[in-house]
Design an enzyme around this catalytic site. Structure first.
Site, PDB file in Angstrom:
ATOM      1  N   SER A 126      45.908  36.725  31.522  1.00  0.00           N
ATOM      2  CA  SER A 126      44.452  36.746  31.438  1.00  0.00           C
ATOM      3  C   SER A 126      43.979  37.544  30.239  1.00  0.00           C
ATOM      4  O   SER A 126      44.632  38.522  29.824  1.00  0.00           O
ATOM      5  CB  SER A 126      43.876  37.368  32.717  1.00  0.00           C
ATOM      6  OG  SER A 126      42.492  37.636  32.579  1.00  0.00           O
ATOM      7  N   TYR A 151      42.963  43.790  38.749  1.00  0.00           N
ATOM      8  CA  TYR A 151      43.322  42.408  38.406  1.00  0.00           C
ATOM      9  C   TYR A 151      44.009  42.361  37.040  1.00  0.00           C
ATOM     10  O   TYR A 151      45.072  41.756  36.884  1.00  0.00           O
ATOM     11  CB  TYR A 151      42.071  41.531  38.402  1.00  0.00           C
ATOM     12  CG  TYR A 151      42.303  40.149  37.836  1.00  0.00           C
ATOM     13  CD1 TYR A 151      43.062  39.217  38.533  1.00  0.00           C
ATOM     14  CD2 TYR A 151      41.770  39.779  36.600  1.00  0.00           C
ATOM     15  CE1 TYR A 151      43.287  37.938  38.012  1.00  0.00           C
ATOM     16  CE2 TYR A 151      41.987  38.518  36.077  1.00  0.00           C
ATOM     17  CZ  TYR A 151      42.747  37.601  36.784  1.00  0.00           C
ATOM     18  OH  TYR A 151      42.971  36.351  36.267  1.00  0.00           O
TER      19      TYR A 151
END
Length: 334
Positions: A126, A151
């Site tokens: 990501s 995350y």
């Protein structure tokens, strides 16, 4: 080829499955269809895939024994691993879900590849790994040691775990740092979906950092083209690479990291304006401060990916927003 696609009912995963099967590949998709967001949307994505080359297995990647059994019985050539607990803000509220899916689940996929001679593992990282980085565009040669959400930390961990398996077991792995993906069948927890829904419902939309934010919005069709192409670019060992002189995106192991995005960020307010124009409705806006875990700007340096795949995004924001809004209105009868 025989592919495993994890997260097959997901926003990106379902389109990857669709493209691979159209290209003639055999695909086994796995998904646990959890209720992080509307399960009916996930089921509707799967219902679109009408291809005899696709088989869905309902399975949680955190289930070690089930993952191992699936790898042993199916003997995949390549794996595209997209399943994860997504969402930056949700990681603040429910951190253990991220450990189960993004860490334990990722390890189980690596183990499946290790024990079954998988030729290439492509997995989702990501853009959030860039964290506190201020230099733009974000490049894979940059340090990514200061994440601002759990995350993001799990995604950085995925890259480190993949490298160790590439080094120890000669498994070719490629990590893709996804930037802001949008388009039809998108996730309800993401800004394009939230803005469109609230504008149509007459609700107020929250604008973080008073609108002074930039995102490298990339349409899902462009993203999937890049994912499918990179699956054919298998990393190899590079004996001349060193930590001192080489890029962190490469290695002496068969390991690679790429940014995958549009490479041209736009201001958040311009994106909202594109949605307003397409809907023909001006949004009611609540301007507020930056939220925990959020970042000011995402901007992908994608030249390395473009060079090895020939992949260049085609969809403009105007075209992409029009495509998304049309799908939303039809799907939700708005």
């Amino acid at each position: 080829m025989k592919y495993l696609v994890t997260g097959a009912a997901g926003f990106i995963g379902s389109v990857v499955v669709e493209q691979l099967t159209k290209n003639g590949h055999q695909v086994v998709g796995i998904d646990n269809l959890n209720d992080y967001y509307d399960v009916a949307l996930k089921e509707a994505r799967l219902a679109r895939i009408q291809n005899p080359n696709f088989k869905l297995v309902r399975l949680d990647i955190a289930d070690r024994d089930s993952v191992a059994s699936l790898f042993a019985s199916e003997q995949f050539d390549k794996v595209i691993h997209l399943a994860a607990q997504a969402g930056v803000r949700y990681s603040i509220e429910n951190p253990h879900a991220y450990a189960d899916s993004n860490l334990v689940g990722h390890l189980n996929i690596l183990e499946g590849c290790r024990h079954n001679q998988v030729k290439h593992l492509v997995y989702a990282s990501s853009s959030s790994v860039y964290g506190l980085n201020a230099k733009t565009p974000f490049a894979t040669s940059d340090s990514v040691d200061h994440p601002v959400s759990l995350y993001a930390a799990t995604k950085k961990s995925n890259e480190l775990m993949a490298h160790s398996y590439s080094h120890l077991y000669d498994i070719p792995t490629t990590g893709l740092r996804f930037f802001t993906v949008y388009g039809s069948w998108g996730r309800p927890d993401m800004a394009p979906f939230i803005f469109t829904k609230k504008i149509l419902d007459g609700d107020v939309i929250d604008i973080n950092n008073n609108g002074d934010m930039w995102r490298d919005f990339t349409h899902v069709e462009d993203i999937v083209e890049g994912v499918v192409r990179i699956a054919d670019v298998v990393p190899t060992r590079n004996s001349s690479w060193t930590v001192e002189e080489g890029s962190p995106a490469s290695s002496s192991a068969p390991y690679a990291i790429y940014n995958i995005g549009h490479g041209s960020p736009i201001n958040l307010m311009d994106f909202v304006k594109a949605i307003e124009d397409e809907l023909g409705i001006e949004a009611q806006k609540n301007f507020r401060e930056m939220q925990p875990g959020d970042v000011y700007q995402t901007y992908a340096d994608t030249q390395d990916l473009f060079a090895v795949t020939g992949y260049t995004p085609k969809m403009t924001v105007k075209e992409g927003v029009a495509e998304f809004v049309q799908w939303y209105r039809e799907f939700y009868n708005k």
